[in-house]
Design a protein around this motif. Structure first.
Motif, PDB file in Angstrom:
ATOM      1  N   ASN A 500      13.583  -5.260  42.733  1.00 28.25           N
ATOM      2  CA  ASN A 500      13.917  -5.532  41.337  1.00 28.25           C
ATOM      3  C   ASN A 500      14.515  -4.275  40.710  1.00 28.25           C
ATOM      4  O   ASN A 500      13.794  -3.319  40.411  1.00 28.25           O
ATOM      5  CB  ASN A 500      12.666  -5.963  40.566  1.00 28.25           C
ATOM      6  N   PRO A 501      15.834  -4.247  40.485  1.00 31.58           N
ATOM      7  CA  PRO A 501      16.462  -3.049  39.907  1.00 31.58           C
ATOM      8  C   PRO A 501      16.009  -2.755  38.485  1.00 31.58           C
ATOM      9  O   PRO A 501      16.283  -1.664  37.966  1.00 31.58           O
ATOM     10  CB  PRO A 501      17.957  -3.399  39.953  1.00 31.58           C
ATOM     11  N   ASN A 502      15.300  -3.690  37.853  1.00 24.65           N
ATOM     12  CA  ASN A 502      14.802  -3.464  36.497  1.00 24.65           C
ATOM     13  C   ASN A 502      13.436  -2.799  36.470  1.00 24.65           C
ATOM     14  O   ASN A 502      12.883  -2.578  35.389  1.00 24.65           O
ATOM     15  CB  ASN A 502      14.730  -4.800  35.747  1.00 24.65           C
ATOM     16  N   LEU A 503      12.900  -2.474  37.663  1.00 23.92           N
ATOM     17  CA  LEU A 503      11.610  -1.798  37.736  1.00 23.92           C
ATOM     18  C   LEU A 503      11.780  -0.364  38.194  1.00 23.92           C
ATOM     19  O   LEU A 503      12.564  -0.087  39.110  1.00 23.92           O
ATOM     20  CB  LEU A 503      10.687  -2.523  38.727  1.00 23.92           C
ATOM     21  N   GLU A 504      11.034   0.522  37.565  1.00 20.16           N
ATOM     22  CA  GLU A 504      10.918   1.915  38.029  1.00 20.16           C
ATOM     23  C   GLU A 504       9.479   2.161  38.430  1.00 20.16           C
ATOM     24  O   GLU A 504       8.551   1.671  37.795  1.00 20.16           O
ATOM     25  CB  GLU A 504      11.336   2.890  36.936  1.00 20.16           C
TER      26      GLU A 504
END
Length: 509
Positions: A500-504
């Motif tokens: 998920n590129p929206n998670l760091e």
């Protein structure tokens, strides 16, 4: 009775199997209901909300692994499991962030529970009910449980996706801060409070009430140091319309299956031993708690989790008004001198103990059997009135009302036959810090092993200051591994971050 709520989840596995997700080929099963076909009748709504209750019986949550996160990672417990990676996850040795039993399964089951709540909230409003009150209650139950799971996710991971609609496999939800997550928890709990009843009929025991919603709000506000808001929530339970709880006479009744859902219970998870399958979605899936099996002493169960011996010493620092040992120790811990102190044998057997060895006795079944298994029927008291009273005292103290706080601590101490706090510790006076220091011990004596200590340590700021962590490490050497600013929260499972590129990943990991 509790069996009624447990039995309602038997068919939830069938519901979940047809509603959770399609496989990667996106093929329709001609024998399975579609979402549009299912959410039609009030009975469908009942099945939908009951499927949320079924999540209590999953490995990642209250059937097993969450106790490792809340009890063993705190300074009350630890693990010497021969499964080294499992033990490492109780002593901040987070290397494989995808470790299933330590992290990933609790994340998965948390979001499964949220998904089931979201399904109810998305679909039930369009179902026609002849009983609109019951419809509102179902939506209130779903909001309560979504809030409950997001609350614990906020305590454990803090910075997480906030999903408020039924998810699909292609979703890439945005990450939110703990503050944003807690804002949604607050909204859900307030709306749940409006919809839930003050009490349920006996046949519906185990469903959340207005009191349970207010108690969760109090926990939420306290974690945010919103003391005035917490005071108002707690006063509903202590002085207001919801003041219907009381301490049971026998402290032990809070941890066995013999007097469940009693006057002290604000919200408890209903467990049973009538189905002895696994913890999946099959029709024979267990509705039991496996904590007793994993926390039992050597030779009784798996013995993966045990208590720190400093707890025994804490109980023995002060005697009762009759000059005896605090009897809460008897029902809280197994330890070498248990027989000498109280005449109790561990599971009816003589025992060879290691030096300063202790085990959690709460929720164990030695009171009627000599071994443990995966099918404990003992309900988990998630919130009980003694906790509410001690929380109210803490809030009053934080608001500068220390003199008013004593009476609520004394109510808890009186059941244990302990002298009033001011008499036992006159040096505290109205000193806010001194009162809080003593209250920290009072909460241990009353609530040790009840999955509240980790959030307590976070709320008090004891995990944010190196000198405080060093003091904790004196009683729990695992905190010598604790990294300020990092280990106060769990790492997000790495597979979630990578997909998920929206998670760091959380700071420091």
């Amino acid at each position: 009775m509790k069996n009624t709520v447990i039995l309602t989840v038997i068919i939830c596995s069938l519901f979940a199997a047809v509603s959770c997700q399609k496989d990667e080929l996106d093929l329709d099963n001609p024998n399975a209901l579609t979402t549009d076909q299912f959410w039609v009748t009030p009975d469908d709504a009942e099945l939908g909300v009951n499927s949320i209750y079924a999540m209590f019986y999953k490995d990642g949550l209250w059937a097993r692994w969450i106790y490792f996160r809340l009890d063993l990672t705190s300074d009350e417990g630890f693990s010497q499991s021969p499964w080294v990676e499992l033990a490492d996850w109780t002593r901040f040795g987070y290397i494989n962030y995808n470790f299933w039993e330590g992290n990933a399964v609790t994340w998965r089951d948390t979001y499964k529970a949220v998904f089931r709540a979201n399904q109810v909230l998305a679909n039930v409003p369009d179902i026609e009910f002849s009983d609109e009150n019951r419809k509102a209650q179902i939506l209130g139950e779903a909001k309560f449980f979504r809030a409950l799971y997001y609350y614990y996710a906020g305590v454990l991971w803090e910075n997480i996706p906030l999903v408020l609609e039924p998810s699909t496999p292609s979703d890439l939800p945005e990450q939110h801060t703990r503050e944003e997550v807690f804002a949604q928890v607050e909204k859900d709990l307030n709306e749940a409070f409006s919809a839930l009843p003050l009490t349920w009929d006996e046949s519906q025991t185990g469903r959340p009430t207005k009191g349970a919603a207010k108690a969760m709000l109090a926990k939420l506000y306290m974690q945010q140091h919103r003391w005035e808001d917490a005071k108002a929530a707690l006063e509903y339970l202590v002085k207001g319309e919801g003041a219907m709880y009381s301490l049971v006479e026998d402290y032990r009744d809070n941890f066995t299956h013999l007097n469940e859902n009693n006057s002290e219970s604000v919200f408890e998870i209903q467990f049973g031993d009538q189905r002895r399958g696994g913890t999946g979605e099959g029709q024979d899936a267990s509705v039991s708690n496996t904590r007793a099996q994993f926390f039992a002493p050597r030779g009784i169960g798996w013995s993966d989790g045990q208590a720190r011996y400093w707890l025994v010493d804490a109980f023995k620092e002060e005697q009762t008004v009759n000059g005896e040992i605090d009897e809460r120790l008897r029902y809280s811990l197994f330890y070498p001198d248990l027989f000498e102190d109280f005449g109790d044998k561990v599971y009816g057997k003589d025992w060879e103990w290691g030096d300063e060895e202790a085990w959690f006795r709460k929720y164990q079944r030695d009171y009627y059997r000599e071994n443990e298994d995966y099918f404990s029927e003992v309900n988990q008291r998630l919130i009980r009135y003694a906790d509410i009273l001690l929380r109210y005292a803490e809030v009053l103290n934080e608001l500068g009302m220390t003199a008013d706080a004593y009476q609520y601590v004394d109510m808890v101490r009186a059941r244990a036959n302990m002298a009033p706090l001011a008499e036992a510790y006159p040096g505290i006076g109205n000193n806010r810090e001194a009162f809080l220091d003593r209250l920290k011990i009072e909460r241990v004596l009353e609530l040790s092993g009840e999955s509240v200590r980790w959030e307590d340590l976070k709320r008090w700021g004891d995990l944010e200051d190196q000198s405080a962590v060093d003091e904790i490490a004196e009683r729990d050497p695992d905190f010598g591994n604790f990294d300020i600013g990092k280990n106060i929260r769990l790492p997000i499972p790495q597979v979630e971050v990578e997909n998920n590129p929206n998670l760091e990943q959380n700071p420091g990991y």
